[in-house]
Design a protein around this motif. Structure first.
Motif, PDB file in Angstrom:
ATOM      1  N   ASP A  73      12.156  87.214 -26.440  1.00 52.59           N
ATOM      2  CA  ASP A  73      11.845  88.133 -25.340  1.00 52.59           C
ATOM      3  C   ASP A  73      10.726  89.063 -25.804  1.00 52.59           C
ATOM      4  OD1 ASP A  73      11.826  89.785 -23.161  1.00 52.59           O
ATOM      5  OD2 ASP A  73      13.934  90.353 -23.276  1.00 52.59           O
ATOM      6  N   VAL A  74       9.553  88.959 -25.201  1.00 52.14           N
ATOM      7  CA  VAL A  74       8.387  89.706 -25.674  1.00 52.14           C
ATOM      8  C   VAL A  74       7.892  90.699 -24.629  1.00 52.14           C
ATOM      9  CG1 VAL A  74       7.645  87.808 -27.164  1.00 52.14           C
ATOM     10  CG2 VAL A  74       6.707  87.999 -24.852  1.00 52.14           C
ATOM     11  N   PHE A  75       7.185  91.718 -25.113  1.00 52.62           N
ATOM     12  CA  PHE A  75       6.519  92.659 -24.212  1.00 52.62           C
ATOM     13  C   PHE A  75       5.233  93.149 -24.869  1.00 52.62           C
ATOM     14  CE2 PHE A  75       9.242  95.336 -26.869  1.00 52.62           C
ATOM     15  CZ  PHE A  75       8.416  96.404 -27.202  1.00 52.62           C
ATOM     16  N   PRO A  76       4.179  93.366 -24.070  1.00 54.24           N
ATOM     17  CA  PRO A  76       2.918  93.893 -24.606  1.00 54.24           C
ATOM     18  C   PRO A  76       2.935  95.420 -24.596  1.00 54.24           C
ATOM     19  CG  PRO A  76       2.627  93.373 -22.309  1.00 54.24           C
ATOM     20  CD  PRO A  76       4.061  93.016 -22.644  1.00 54.24           C
ATOM     21  N   ASP A  77       1.964  96.015 -25.259  1.00 51.73           N
ATOM     22  CA  ASP A  77       1.808  97.460 -25.200  1.00 51.73           C
ATOM     23  C   ASP A  77       1.565  97.907 -23.760  1.00 51.73           C
ATOM     24  OD1 ASP A  77       2.050  97.749 -27.932  1.00 51.73           O
ATOM     25  OD2 ASP A  77      -0.102  97.793 -28.305  1.00 51.73           O
ATOM     26  N   ASP A  78       2.206  98.975 -23.367  1.00 45.79           N
ATOM     27  CA  ASP A  78       1.930  99.606 -22.078  1.00 45.79           C
ATOM     28  C   ASP A  78       0.500 100.152 -22.114  1.00 45.79           C
ATOM     29  OD1 ASP A  78       1.763 101.738 -20.044  1.00 45.79           O
ATOM     30  OD2 ASP A  78       3.938 101.495 -19.860  1.00 45.79           O
ATOM     31  N   LYS A  79      -0.232  99.966 -21.035  1.00 46.11           N
ATOM     32  CA  LYS A  79      -1.624 100.425 -20.987  1.00 46.11           C
ATOM     33  C   LYS A  79      -1.747 101.925 -21.222  1.00 46.11           C
ATOM     34  CE  LYS A  79      -3.270  96.705 -17.971  1.00 46.11           C
ATOM     35  NZ  LYS A  79      -3.853  96.357 -16.646  1.00 46.11           N
ATOM     36  N   ARG A  80      -0.679 102.660 -20.903  1.00 46.59           N
ATOM     37  CA  ARG A  80      -0.708 104.110 -21.138  1.00 46.59           C
ATOM     38  C   ARG A  80      -0.843 104.441 -22.619  1.00 46.59           C
ATOM     39  NH1 ARG A  80       4.714 106.352 -18.992  1.00 46.59           N
ATOM     40  NH2 ARG A  80       5.419 104.335 -19.845  1.00 46.59           N
ATOM     41  N   ASN A  82      -2.307 102.357 -25.060  1.00 48.14           N
ATOM     42  CA  ASN A  82      -3.292 101.538 -25.774  1.00 48.14           C
ATOM     43  C   ASN A  82      -3.992 102.346 -26.859  1.00 48.14           C
ATOM     44  OD1 ASN A  82      -2.857  99.166 -24.447  1.00 48.14           O
ATOM     45  ND2 ASN A  82      -4.601  99.332 -23.074  1.00 48.14           N
ATOM     46  N   SER A  83      -4.331 101.683 -27.942  1.00 45.25           N
ATOM     47  CA  SER A  83      -5.124 102.283 -29.026  1.00 45.25           C
ATOM     48  C   SER A  83      -4.440 103.463 -29.695  1.00 45.25           C
ATOM     49  CB  SER A  83      -6.505 102.713 -28.496  1.00 45.25           C
ATOM     50  OG  SER A  83      -7.169 101.624 -27.893  1.00 45.25           O
ATOM     51  N   CYS A  84      -3.117 103.419 -29.753  1.00 41.56           N
ATOM     52  CA  CYS A  84      -2.360 104.483 -30.443  1.00 41.56           C
ATOM     53  C   CYS A  84      -1.790 103.998 -31.759  1.00 41.56           C
ATOM     54  CB  CYS A  84      -1.237 104.992 -29.545  1.00 41.56           C
ATOM     55  SG  CYS A  84      -1.780 105.777 -28.025  1.00 41.56           S
ATOM     56  N   GLY A  85      -2.288 102.864 -32.262  1.00 41.52           N
ATOM     57  CA  GLY A  85      -1.765 102.335 -33.514  1.00 41.52           C
ATOM     58  C   GLY A  85      -0.325 101.875 -33.346  1.00 41.52           C
ATOM     59  N   PRO A  86       0.469 101.933 -34.411  1.00 46.36           N
ATOM     60  CA  PRO A  86       1.867 101.483 -34.326  1.00 46.36           C
ATOM     61  C   PRO A  86       2.688 102.229 -33.275  1.00 46.36           C
ATOM     62  CG  PRO A  86       1.215 101.756 -36.613  1.00 46.36           C
ATOM     63  CD  PRO A  86       0.094 102.316 -35.786  1.00 46.36           C
ATOM     64  N   LEU A  87       2.295 103.460 -32.983  1.00 45.32           N
ATOM     65  CA  LEU A  87       3.039 104.229 -31.983  1.00 45.32           C
ATOM     66  C   LEU A  87       2.879 103.649 -30.579  1.00 45.32           C
ATOM     67  CD1 LEU A  87       2.587 107.928 -33.173  1.00 45.32           C
ATOM     68  CD2 LEU A  87       4.657 106.507 -33.280  1.00 45.32           C
ATOM     69  N   LEU A 157       7.276 112.057 -27.562  1.00 46.85           N
ATOM     70  CA  LEU A 157       6.267 111.129 -28.070  1.00 46.85           C
ATOM     71  C   LEU A 157       5.079 111.040 -27.108  1.00 46.85           C
ATOM     72  CD1 LEU A 157       5.146 109.089 -30.022  1.00 46.85           C
ATOM     73  CD2 LEU A 157       6.689 107.357 -29.061  1.00 46.85           C
ATOM     74  N   ILE A 158       5.352 111.007 -25.823  1.00 46.92           N
ATOM     75  CA  ILE A 158       4.259 110.954 -24.844  1.00 46.92           C
ATOM     76  C   ILE A 158       3.388 112.204 -24.957  1.00 46.92           C
ATOM     77  CG2 ILE A 158       3.719 111.017 -22.378  1.00 46.92           C
ATOM     78  CD1 ILE A 158       6.154 109.187 -21.937  1.00 46.92           C
ATOM     79  N   THR A 159       4.010 113.359 -25.099  1.00 46.03           N
ATOM     80  CA  THR A 159       3.258 114.607 -25.281  1.00 46.03           C
ATOM     81  C   THR A 159       2.421 114.539 -26.550  1.00 46.03           C
ATOM     82  OG1 THR A 159       4.927 115.897 -24.106  1.00 46.03           O
ATOM     83  CG2 THR A 159       3.460 117.107 -25.593  1.00 46.03           C
ATOM     84  N   PHE A 160       2.992 114.009 -27.607  1.00 47.00           N
ATOM     85  CA  PHE A 160       2.312 113.860 -28.888  1.00 47.00           C
ATOM     86  C   PHE A 160       1.082 112.971 -28.740  1.00 47.00           C
ATOM     87  CE2 PHE A 160       1.848 111.748 -33.052  1.00 47.00           C
ATOM     88  CZ  PHE A 160       1.864 112.836 -33.917  1.00 47.00           C
ATOM     89  N   LEU A 161       1.237 111.830 -28.075  1.00 45.26           N
ATOM     90  CA  LEU A 161       0.123 110.896 -27.897  1.00 45.26           C
ATOM     91  C   LEU A 161      -0.934 111.462 -26.956  1.00 45.26           C
ATOM     92  CD1 LEU A 161       2.097 107.529 -27.607  1.00 45.26           C
ATOM     93  CD2 LEU A 161       0.911 108.436 -29.611  1.00 45.26           C
ATOM     94  N   ASN A 162      -0.503 112.184 -25.956  1.00 45.70           N
ATOM     95  CA  ASN A 162      -1.466 112.809 -25.046  1.00 45.70           C
ATOM     96  C   ASN A 162      -2.334 113.837 -25.762  1.00 45.70           C
ATOM     97  OD1 ASN A 162      -0.664 111.307 -22.835  1.00 45.70           O
ATOM     98  ND2 ASN A 162       0.714 112.871 -22.025  1.00 45.70           N
ATOM     99  N   GLY A 163      -1.830 114.343 -26.881  1.00 46.13           N
ATOM    100  CA  GLY A 163      -2.606 115.271 -27.696  1.00 46.13           C
ATOM    101  C   GLY A 163      -3.512 114.569 -28.688  1.00 46.13           C
ATOM    102  N   LYS A 164      -3.702 113.241 -28.493  1.00 46.59           N
ATOM    103  CA  LYS A 164      -4.570 112.426 -29.352  1.00 46.59           C
ATOM    104  C   LYS A 164      -4.098 112.424 -30.803  1.00 46.59           C
ATOM    105  CE  LYS A 164      -7.185 111.743 -25.770  1.00 46.59           C
ATOM    106  NZ  LYS A 164      -7.086 110.464 -25.030  1.00 46.59           N
ATOM    107  N   GLN A 165      -2.798 112.436 -30.967  1.00 46.01           N
ATOM    108  CA  GLN A 165      -2.209 112.339 -32.296  1.00 46.01           C
ATOM    109  C   GLN A 165      -1.509 110.985 -32.412  1.00 46.01           C
ATOM    110  OE1 GLN A 165      -0.388 116.223 -33.772  1.00 46.01           O
ATOM    111  NE2 GLN A 165      -0.196 116.473 -31.557  1.00 46.01           N
TER     112      GLN A 165
END
Length: 198
Positions: A73-80, A82-87, A157-165
């Motif tokens: 059972d596979v899933f791709p990265d959510d487009k939201r 993208n480009s966040c590395g392992p996170l 985590l979403i807040t963290f990523l939105n801060g470009k971290q």
């Protein structure tokens, strides 16, 4: 940090194998599908997680049909994310399974020597302290992608990523994740190059 309250009686864990990287050090080949001692590299971690009774999913961004042919059972990265590395895979996994599970146990696909007892320990730690996130640490340092996270940290985590971290350990520090020491660091050897598959 806000308090996360989880009912221990309804703790539900799902396992996610992270295989969504670009494998640039593998000459662009899909790392997870490369043969290692007779079977695809991802299969070692997949089987070890399965041994502790986890339902399993894989974070895969290419060759999805090849995994699906094997019943994965596979899933791709959510487009939201993208480009966040392992996170990217971590955030997508937490987001996808938030309705059905309380926790996600993560592991990268490229550590074939990791035994099932590592994942059993992560699950047990979650049972004892379900509000906390845990990751493995060895004498060489953190093994941050061998971890269990409560679904409830998704908003943070979403807040963290939105801060470009995008640094995994920086996020763990932000949520107060705790390390679990494992005394045999050789079990966490990463396979990063084709020559290491021999």
């Amino acid at each position: 940090m806000s308090t996360i309250v989880i009912d221990q009686s309804v703790l539900r864990c799902v396992g996610v194998v992270l295989a969504g990287g670009q494998a640039t050090r593998m000459q662009g080949k899909n790392k997870a599908l490369q043969q290692y001692k007779g079977q695809p590299l991802y299969r070692y971690v997949f089987d070890a997680m399965q041994e502790v009774g986890l339902s399993l999913k894989m974070n895969v961004n290419s060759d999805q049909e090849r995994f699906m042919e094997k019943g994965v059972d596979v899933f791709p990265d959510d487009k939201r994310f993208n480009s966040c590395g392992p996170l990217s895979g971590v955030a997508t996994g937490l987001s996808l399974y938030k309705e059905k599970y309380t926790h996600v146990v993560f592991s990268p696909c490229d550590t074939p020597l990791v035994p099932s007892s590592v994942f059993a320990l992560l699950v047990e730690k979650s049972k004892s302290r379900p509000q906390s996130a845990f990751y493995i640490e060895t004498s060489s340092g953190a093994q941050p992608l061998h971890a269990v996270l409560p679904i409830a940290v998704l908003d943070q985590l979403i807040t963290f990523l939105n801060g470009k971290q995008y640094r995994v350990m920086a996020f763990y520090k932000a949520i107060g994740a705790e390390s679990i020491y494992w005394n045999d660091e050789t079990l966490f050897k990463n396979i990063n190059y084709l020559k290491e598959l021999v």
